[in-house]
Design an enzyme around this catalytic site. Structure first.
Site, PDB file in Angstrom:
ATOM      1  N   ARG A   1       7.564 -26.165 -22.354  1.00 29.89           N
ATOM      2  CA  ARG A   1       8.656 -25.075 -22.308  1.00 29.89           C
ATOM      3  C   ARG A   1       7.880 -23.593 -21.915  1.00 29.89           C
ATOM      4  NH1 ARG A   1      10.134 -26.920 -28.225  1.00 29.89           N
ATOM      5  NH2 ARG A   1       8.149 -27.899 -28.237  1.00 29.89           N
TER       6      ARG A   1
ATOM      7  N   GLU B   1      13.566 -33.656 -37.092  1.00 33.94           N
ATOM      8  CA  GLU B   1      13.386 -32.545 -35.887  1.00 33.94           C
ATOM      9  C   GLU B   1      14.620 -32.309 -35.114  1.00 33.94           C
ATOM     10  OE1 GLU B   1      10.255 -31.590 -34.697  1.00 33.94           O
ATOM     11  OE2 GLU B   1       9.861 -32.422 -36.713  1.00 33.94           O
TER      12      GLU B   1
ATOM     13  N   ARG C   1     -15.879   2.379 -14.635  1.00 35.72           N
ATOM     14  CA  ARG C   1     -15.862   1.056 -14.388  1.00 35.72           C
ATOM     15  C   ARG C   1     -17.186   0.252 -15.019  1.00 35.72           C
ATOM     16  NH1 ARG C   1     -15.592   0.765  -8.061  1.00 35.72           N
ATOM     17  NH2 ARG C   1     -16.024  -1.595  -8.318  1.00 35.72           N
TER      18      ARG C   1
ATOM     19  N   LYS D   1     -19.102   3.925 -11.350  1.00 29.16           N
ATOM     20  CA  LYS D   1     -19.294   2.559 -11.178  1.00 29.16           C
ATOM     21  C   LYS D   1     -20.624   2.350 -11.523  1.00 29.16           C
ATOM     22  CE  LYS D   1     -20.550  -0.687  -8.372  1.00 29.16           C
ATOM     23  NZ  LYS D   1     -21.062  -0.983  -7.061  1.00 29.16           N
TER      24      LYS D   1
HETATM   25  C1  UD1 Z   1       6.553 -28.955 -34.640  1.00 28.36           C
HETATM   26  C2  UD1 Z   1       7.072 -29.793 -35.691  1.00 28.36           C
HETATM   27  C3  UD1 Z   1       8.272 -29.351 -36.257  1.00 28.36           C
HETATM   28  C4  UD1 Z   1       8.016 -27.877 -36.671  1.00 28.36           C
HETATM   29  C5  UD1 Z   1       7.446 -26.902 -35.633  1.00 28.36           C
HETATM   30  C6  UD1 Z   1       6.923 -25.571 -36.197  1.00 28.36           C
HETATM   31  C7  UD1 Z   1       6.655 -32.076 -35.137  1.00 28.36           C
HETATM   32  C8  UD1 Z   1       7.138 -33.336 -34.471  1.00 28.36           C
HETATM   33  N1  UD1 Z   1       7.396 -31.266 -35.098  1.00 28.36           N
HETATM   34  O1  UD1 Z   1       7.428 -28.830 -33.486  1.00 28.36           O
HETATM   35  O2  UD1 Z   1       8.869 -30.011 -37.340  1.00 28.36           O
HETATM   36  O3  UD1 Z   1       9.354 -27.188 -37.138  1.00 28.36           O
HETATM   37  O4  UD1 Z   1       6.286 -27.758 -34.980  1.00 28.36           O
HETATM   38  O5  UD1 Z   1       6.382 -24.841 -34.933  1.00 28.36           O
HETATM   39  O6  UD1 Z   1       5.402 -32.286 -35.503  1.00 28.36           O
HETATM   40  N2  UD1 Z   1       0.503 -31.549 -30.188  1.00 28.36           N
HETATM   41  C9  UD1 Z   1      -0.745 -31.917 -30.122  1.00 28.36           C
HETATM   42  N3  UD1 Z   1      -0.471 -33.493 -29.489  1.00 28.36           N
HETATM   43  C10 UD1 Z   1       0.837 -34.174 -29.323  1.00 28.36           C
HETATM   44  C11 UD1 Z   1       1.806 -33.244 -29.575  1.00 28.36           C
HETATM   45  C12 UD1 Z   1       1.671 -31.751 -29.974  1.00 28.36           C
HETATM   46  O7  UD1 Z   1      -1.905 -31.573 -30.308  1.00 28.36           O
HETATM   47  O8  UD1 Z   1       0.885 -35.032 -28.852  1.00 28.36           O
HETATM   48  C13 UD1 Z   1       0.172 -29.971 -30.662  1.00 28.36           C
HETATM   49  C14 UD1 Z   1       0.625 -28.672 -29.677  1.00 28.36           C
HETATM   50  O9  UD1 Z   1      -0.190 -28.300 -28.739  1.00 28.36           O
HETATM   51  C15 UD1 Z   1       1.306 -27.901 -30.709  1.00 28.36           C
HETATM   52  C16 UD1 Z   1       1.444 -28.375 -32.022  1.00 28.36           C
HETATM   53  O10 UD1 Z   1       0.778 -29.789 -31.844  1.00 28.36           O
HETATM   54  O11 UD1 Z   1       0.108 -26.659 -30.986  1.00 28.36           O
HETATM   55  C17 UD1 Z   1       2.942 -28.652 -32.322  1.00 28.36           C
HETATM   56  O12 UD1 Z   1       3.700 -29.190 -31.181  1.00 28.36           O
HETATM   57  P1  UD1 Z   1       4.833 -29.070 -30.586  1.00 28.36           P
HETATM   58  O13 UD1 Z   1       5.385 -29.862 -29.316  1.00 28.36           O
HETATM   59  O14 UD1 Z   1       4.877 -27.384 -30.285  1.00 28.36           O
HETATM   60  O15 UD1 Z   1       5.895 -29.349 -31.574  1.00 28.36           O
HETATM   61  P2  UD1 Z   1       7.321 -28.353 -31.934  1.00 28.36           P
HETATM   62  O16 UD1 Z   1       8.330 -28.811 -31.267  1.00 28.36           O
HETATM   63  O17 UD1 Z   1       7.266 -27.070 -32.052  1.00 28.36           O
HETATM   64 MG    MG Z   2       5.655 -25.804 -31.149  1.00 28.60          MG
END
Ligand code: UD1
Ligand code: MG
Length: 377
Positions: free
Chosen positions: A13, A151, A329, A347
């Site tokens: 996003r 979710e 600089r 500089k």
């Molecule tokens: C997630 C939570 C949601 C919460 C929100 C809070 C889940 C399924 N959902 O949603 O309940 O309200 O955060 O901000 O956990 N990431 C990984 N590996 C993956 C997927 C994600 O490391 O395979 C990491 C991302 O880099 C990120 C974090 O996990 O830093 C959260 O992932 P993101 O996709 O942003 O989840 P949200 O949709 O925000």
């Molecule tokens: Mg997130």
């Protein structure tokens, strides 16, 4: 206490080539904010899960351990990737997301203490969001206790009206966490292994799960888009400005003063509007900076005046007067009591104590002594 930080996601996003967690908020990568808050809360070890843009993340962030999640199959899968790092571990682990940079170490500490006090198997931090769109919603039992997290994409219209959300901050009993993670399935709207499902699994095994509500939702905002990035930046900058003012720095107009989170400024310094103080800049006492100046990674002494200046990666000693329209600089050192007037660029040079560069000068790769006065011919 040890911490797992999830930072492997694509950040789709954001529509960016840069990994989401490296986008800066108040001048610092959001992942670094999360790491710093964990350390401030007493974390002794941070295991960061990386994947998307892993190499760049490793180059940018130091003093943590990395684990690769080659394919991003969801937040639950991301935590599972760290299993070997915790093979013989016991006790509590804190799990954080790399895209929620606004919480303080203080809030985390309070949250961990609450978890330990209640002897729960897992505790999740929640917040009442004015706009809960995109977040996981907290579903509670009739008696108010935790039931499950749904979710946004899986929620029905009734559930979407709930504005208590999962902040993505959890405390787990390590053994119970990894035990339950292997049972998480990916039968949901995104086809992902969700970390929040661990809470439902543990609950079904009669473990104690707590959902602890914070009264400051701004600390739990997650960043998934550029709009949210700008909102978070504004909140952190306001926080930084307040901290400086409370420590004796005058900001003539906080709304047009942009100071990065790691900047240090001494007492009785006055910052005029439309000024940007960035990176690891340190400014002494009794200075007058701005209006309309930009200082990046600068060391500035006491009693320095700088108006309409752009100064980067250099040092300005005490009692210097600069501007308007001056550029200092990298690798320059401006000695004590130097005066630099209009339309001057320096500089990679040193300018000795008390020297004067009154106007229309370029000083490059120069070692200039004390007491000089350069005229324009
Ligand atoms: C997630 C939570 C949601 C919460 C929100 C809070 C889940 C399924 N959902 O949603 O309940 O309200 O955060 O901000 O956990 N990431 C990984 N590996 C993956 C997927 C994600 O490391 O395979 C990491 C991302 O880099 C990120 C974090 O996990 O830093 C959260 O992932 P993101 O996709 O942003 O989840 P949200 O949709 O925000
Ligand atoms: Mg997130």
């Amino acid at each position: 206490m040890e911490t797992i930080i999830l930072a492997a996601g694509k950040g789709t996003r954001m529509k960016s080539k840069l990994p989401k967690v490296l986008h800066k908020v108040c001048g610092k990568p959001m992942l670094q904010h999360v790491i710093d808050a964990a350390k401030a809360a007493g974390s002794s070890r941070e295991v960061v899960v990386i994947g998307n843009g892993a190499e760049l993340v490793e180059q940018t962030i130091s003093n943590v351990e990395f684990v690769l999640q080659a394919e991003q199959l969801g937040t639950g899968h991301a935590v599972l990737c760290t299993k070997e790092k915790f093979a013989n571990a016991e006790g509590t682990v804190l799990v954080l997301c790399g895209d929620t940079p606004l919480f303080t170490g203080e809030l985390l500490k309070k949250f961990v203490d609450k978890h330990l006090e209640t002897k729960a198997a897992a505790t999740v931090l929640t917040a009442e969001m004015p706009d809960a769109t995109g977040y996981g919603r907290i579903i509670r039992e009739d008696d108010g206790s935790f039931k499950k997290i749904v979710e946004h994409k899986d929620a029905n219209s009734y559930e979407r009206q709930i504005n208590e959300v999962n902040a993505g901050i959890y405390c787990f009993d390590i053994k119970k966490l990894f035990g339950a993670l292997t049972k998480v399935k990916n039968e949901n709207a995104q086809g992902e292994y969700y970390l929040p499902d661990v809470l439902t699994i543990l609950k079904s095994e009669n473990e104690k799960i707590n959902a602890f509500v914070t009264d400051d939702y701004t600390q739990t905002l997650g960043i998934n888009s550029r709009v949210q990035l700008a909102e978070a930046d504004k909140i952190l900058r306001q926080r930084k400005n307040l901290e400086l003012m409370n420590n004796g720095v005058t900001l003539i107009d906080p709304a047009t003063t942009f100071i990065d989170s790691e900047v240090e400024i001494g007492q009785d310094t006055i910052i005029y509007p439309n000024t940007y103080i960035e990176g690891k800049t340190k400014i002494g006492e009794n200075c007058v900076i701005g209006p309309s100046s930009r200082l990046q990674n600068m060391i500035v002494g006491n009693n320095v005046q700088a108006q309409f200046c752009y100064c980067h990666e250099a040092e300005i000693c005490d009692d210097v007067i600069m501007g308007p329209y001056v550029q200092i600089r990298p690798n320059s050192k401006i000695g004590k009591k130097v005066k630099i007037g209009n339309f001057v660029e320096v500089k990679n040079s040193t300018v000795g104590e008390g020297s004067k560069l009154p106007h229309l000068q370029y000083i490059g790769d120069t070692d200039m002594g004390a007491g000089c006065n350069l005229g324009y011919c």
